[in-house]
Scaffold this active site. Sequence first.
Site, PDB file in Angstrom:
ATOM      1  CG  HIS A 158     -42.196 -99.445 -20.121  1.00  0.00           C
ATOM      2  ND1 HIS A 158     -40.887 -99.067 -19.954  1.00  0.00           N
ATOM      3  CD2 HIS A 158     -42.294 -99.889 -21.404  1.00  0.00           C
ATOM      4  CE1 HIS A 158     -40.228 -99.258 -21.070  1.00  0.00           C
ATOM      5  NE2 HIS A 158     -41.054 -99.764 -21.976  1.00  0.00           N
ATOM      6  CG  ASP A 173     -42.417-102.744 -24.629  1.00  0.00           C
ATOM      7  OD1 ASP A 173     -42.019-101.664 -24.172  1.00  0.00           O
ATOM      8  OD2 ASP A 173     -41.656-103.640 -25.043  1.00  0.00           O
ATOM      9  CG  HIS A 192     -38.509-103.281 -20.623  1.00  0.00           C
ATOM     10  ND1 HIS A 192     -39.777-103.758 -20.908  1.00  0.00           N
ATOM     11  CD2 HIS A 192     -38.247-102.355 -21.569  1.00  0.00           C
ATOM     12  CE1 HIS A 192     -40.241-103.153 -21.982  1.00  0.00           C
ATOM     13  NE2 HIS A 192     -39.346-102.298 -22.404  1.00  0.00           N
ATOM     14  NE  ARG A 242     -40.867-102.477 -28.754  1.00  0.00           N
ATOM     15  CZ  ARG A 242     -41.556-101.638 -27.987  1.00  0.00           C
ATOM     16  NH1 ARG A 242     -40.964-100.966 -27.019  1.00  0.00           N
ATOM     17  NH2 ARG A 242     -42.843-101.460 -28.180  1.00  0.00           N
TER      18      ARG A 242
HETATM   19  C1  SIN Z   1     -38.121-100.140 -24.877  1.00  0.00           C
HETATM   20  O1  SIN Z   1     -38.776 -99.792 -23.910  1.00  0.00           O
HETATM   21  O2  SIN Z   1     -38.531-100.907 -25.728  1.00  0.00           O
HETATM   22  C2  SIN Z   1     -36.685 -99.659 -25.007  1.00  0.00           C
HETATM   23  C3  SIN Z   1     -35.748-100.545 -24.285  1.00  0.00           C
HETATM   24  C4  SIN Z   1     -34.322-100.158 -24.505  1.00  0.00           C
HETATM   25  O3  SIN Z   1     -34.042 -99.280 -25.321  1.00  0.00           O
HETATM   26  O4  SIN Z   1     -33.459-100.754 -23.867  1.00  0.00           O
END
Ligand code: SIN
Length: 276
Positions: free
Chosen positions: A101, A103, A251, A266
């Site tokens: 995805h 974000d 990612h 985050r």
């Molecule tokens: C996310 O999608 O922000 C999580 C990424 C992660 O935990 O590596």
Amino acid sequence: MAYDTLNLRPVSPHLGAEVRDLDITRPLTNRQVAELHTALGEFGVLFFRDQRFDFDSQKRFGRYFGELDIHPNTPGPEGHPEILPIHADANSKMIAGEKWHSDVSCRQEPPLGSILHLHTVPPSGGDTLFASLGAAYDALSPRMKTYLEALTAFHSGERNYRKRNRLEGVDDTGRVFPSANHPVVIRHPISGRRGLYVNRLFTYRINELPEEESDAVLRFLFEHSEKPDFQIRFQWQPHSVAFWDNRAVQHLAIWDYFPQVRSGSRVTVKGGRLAA
Ligand code: SIN
């Protein structure tokens, strides 16, 4: 590109660079911020080691690049609504980002970038994969590029956020999650590079196609954009930070470490509407 204030080590020909010898937990100069912005545009994702962020310093770093977003499903802890906890342990039923995805691509104005700091990592595993949207677009045939040019896709947070809430026992009755239409091929707001902007987590449908055709085309595009050729894999250490541009990469977080703990936070920097 030449940088005066940054020591950069590229990770692959397509994307990613490690930024060395820079303490991003402390205030930065305008020049450092400008060069980080340029480097993010050039590499799509930047990695930093040994950064002991607390919530305030992580938010200060994020604000150098824009206003911070509050997550549409998971507002942060008391006093820090912009912090998104990223945490998994032996009691977890799912983790954030288990499917490819960008974000919150379900927002009308998807975020510019995300800055993830992990203070606790499992003894092994828990890597994050990043894939270049531009490299995926470039590798398509000229005919496919032309075909996709005028198409738009519907993105929604419904399926992902409701599943998460159900598994975590959170009652979300009556809540409405963001949804949006975006071009299938976007032009990066800073670099101008074209990128394939569909992802398995949030993209439901290509609007201009009948359902069966949309399903088939999306299946192809998901598989194409997730090819290892366009990817890098980041191995976390305690207090590593990854800063990625959601208009340049997608990612995937790998959950291969259950029941070990992986934990951090985050911040997400607001973006704008995406153009074809
Ligand atoms: C996310 O999608 O922000 C999580 C990424 C992660 O935990 O590596």
